[in-house]
Enzyme design. Structure first.
Site, PDB file in Angstrom:
ATOM      1  CE  LYS A  80      -3.850   1.921   2.786  1.00 41.86           C
ATOM      2  NZ  LYS A  80      -4.724   1.671   3.958  1.00 41.86           N
ATOM      3  CB  SER A 155      -8.159   3.483   3.027  1.00 36.96           C
ATOM      4  OG  SER A 155      -7.306   2.814   3.942  1.00 36.96           O
ATOM      5  CB  SER A 179      -8.364   0.446   5.735  1.00 35.05           C
ATOM      6  OG  SER A 179      -9.111   1.614   5.616  1.00 35.05           O
TER       7      SER A 179
HETATM    8  N1  GLN Z   1     -13.138   3.765   6.521  1.00 37.91           N
HETATM    9  C1  GLN Z   1     -12.534   4.200   7.741  1.00 37.91           C
HETATM   10  C2  GLN Z   1     -12.147   5.653   7.652  1.00 37.91           C
HETATM   11  O1  GLN Z   1     -12.411   6.240   6.641  1.00 37.91           O
HETATM   12  C3  GLN Z   1     -11.351   3.338   8.071  1.00 37.91           C
HETATM   13  C4  GLN Z   1     -10.157   3.671   7.293  1.00 37.91           C
HETATM   14  C5  GLN Z   1      -8.976   2.828   7.629  1.00 37.91           C
HETATM   15  O2  GLN Z   1      -9.091   1.766   8.243  1.00 37.91           O
HETATM   16  N2  GLN Z   1      -7.808   3.317   7.242  1.00 37.91           N
HETATM   17  O3  GLN Z   1     -11.611   6.219   8.549  1.00 37.91           O
END
Ligand code: GLN
Length: 488
Positions: A80, A155, A179
């Protein structure tokens, strides 16, 4: 498609060890597959072919000299684009870091290099890991390989999509509120968020430091265990890295046959609004464990509904502090026109950050500001303790919890972008796990009537990775989901 596409990391490792295959063969198969499918999937922000082939060549040479560094030597792993790799772009999918090249390796990157893995590309994400669809990427969204009209989740959408599309066998993502698990569920792959502190965050671009953890994506549970074993362990450059003997994940998978578990089913996770096909698939998995002789225990986690509000105080609060370093002075985007130093900060941040990142900074700054700190931040911290206690009570009665990973399968592009709250609610089943610092795993458990993957989540007590992987492996072995791939 080459016959190497969709081979697991474990299979590739065996073929490499037997000499039937070279790392360059594998790298070329991955690069060809990426070339064929990237126009529709867009999993990568960058994929440096020459860099990939140079690493593969070096791996082949080591093997020829009898100096292979372990099972991952010569196996492609995608990262990532928030995990630093020296001399490679490190963008967090943000215009703020669009031209940034990392001067050093993250701890996990160093570990993978030390084991000979071939680092294959930088995966797209929601800007600074804020989002659930990759639609917040400052560049362009990635697509779901099962249906390119749908999001891959986020994400870590790029990390999930490249594994699902057969571009690489395994990848790393990061999980702050879901995410890894949410995109794993949307893309029909396995994703593991480890216990907080087991994987060093050194060299991971920080979003919310008390929640962030790096973890693996793979097409099988065994591969996810292989990669997890490779990245865990103490690191004194991360003050939250734990000095404990990490769980032995691969061993847990290999010795899982016949093990019986007490499976906890939290009633708060099977609610109105849960997609009926996911409900049926997860209930089917519960019945399957029962049929294997596992004890099914109904448990209650009364604080479940508080997860989203608590998270959206704490995560933005930490983000507002972490992102203050992007000021246009030290590194990252700098505005060309400005009146004075303060204006330089304003303009650089206004131009460099996208709307969701700005929303989080504003939310977090508000929650931390004097007069509101006690009402929001402090209260959220107290509720976080209650959430942790709920899990402790549940784990007194069971070995792991079985829940849906997400309330719905992958949604269409644009479906939730107008309403940030509906996007936030996509994480209701995953966020609590981060707030409590626990391990969670998402595993394919079905296909919807429209052909989209469905995922279930296994949540364990701290350091329960071995149990989660063993139980998930048992289920995976008895079902065919792992054999299904998108027809790209
Ligand atoms: N969807 C969640 C957020 O927008 C989690 C994101 C993540 O785990 N990086 O904060």
């Amino acid at each position: 498609m080459s016959d190497l596409t969709f081979k697991t990391a474990t299979e590739l490792s065996t073929l490499l060890a037997s000499g039937a295959l070279s790392s360059v063969d594998i790298a070329n198969a991955c690069l060809d597959r990426a070339e064929a499918t990237e126009p529709s999937v867009a999993a990568f922000n960058s994929l440096d072919k020459a860099h990939v082939l140079a690493q593969a060549n070096a791996s082949d040479k080591r093997r020829k000299d009898g100096k292979a560094l372990g099972p991952l030597d010569g196996v492609p792993v995608a990262l990532k684009d928030v995990i630093a790799e020296k001399n490679q772009p490190l963008t967090a999918s943000s215009k703020m870091l669009a031209n940034f090249v990392s001067p050093y390796d993250a701890h996990v990157t160093g570990l993978l290099k030390g084991q000979g893995a071939v680092l294959t590309g930088r995966c797209n994400l929601d800007e600074f890991a804020m989002g659930s669809s990759t639609e917040n990427s400052g560049f362009a969204p990635s697509k779901n390989p099962w249906d390119t009209a749908c999001v891959p989740g986020g994400s870590s959408g790029g990390s999930a999509a490249c594994v699902a599309a057969g571009q690489v066998p395994i990848s790393l993502g990061s999980d702050t509120g879901g995410s890894i698990r949410q995109p794993a569920a949307f893309c029909g792959v396995v994703g593991v968020k480890p216990t907080y502190g087991l994987v060093s965050r050194y060299g991971l671009i920080a979003f919310a430091s008390s929640l962030d953890q790096i973890g693996p994506f793979a097409r099988t549970v065994e591969d996810s265990a292989l990669l997890l074993d490779a990245i865990m362990g103490h690191d004194n450059r991360d003050s939250t890295s734990l000095k404990v003997e990490p769980p032995k994940c691969l061993e847990a998978v290999k010795t899982s046959a016949g093990k019986k578990f007490r499976v906890g089913v939290p009633k708060e996770y099977f609610i109105d609004g849960l997609d009926p096909e996911i409900m049926t698939a997860v209930r089917g998995a519960i019945d399957w464990y029962a049929a294997q002789g596992c004890e099914i225990v109904e448990v209650s986690l009364p604080t479940t509904e508080l997860a989203v509000p608590v998270y959206y105080i704490l995560a933005p609060a930490e983000a507002s502090s972490n992102l203050s370093r992007y000021d246009g002075i030290r590194y990252g985007h700098r505005a060309k026109e400005f009146k004075d130093a303060i204006d330089l900060y304003f303009q650089s941040r206004a131009e460099g950050f996208g709307p969701e990142v700005k929303r989080r900074i504003i939310l977090g700054t508000y929650a931390l500001s004097s007069g509101y700190y006690d009402a929001f931040y402090l209260k959220a911290q107290k509720v976080r303790t209650l959430i942790r206690k709920d899990f402790e009570n549940a784990f007194a009665q069971c070995d792991f919890l079985l829940t849906p990973t997400t309330p719905s399968p992958a949604f269409k592009f644009g479906e939730k972008t107008e309403d940030p709250l509906s996007m936030y609610l996509n994480d209701i089943f995953t966020i609590n796990v981060n707030l409590a610092g626990l391990p969670g795993l998402s595993l394919p458990c079905g296909l919807s009537s429209s052909g989209l993957p469905l995922g279930m989540q296994l949540i364990g007590p701290a350091f329960g990775e071995g149990t989660l992987l063993a139980a998930a492996h048992q289920y995976e072995q008895a079902h065919d989901w792992v054999k299904l791939h998108p027809s790209l």
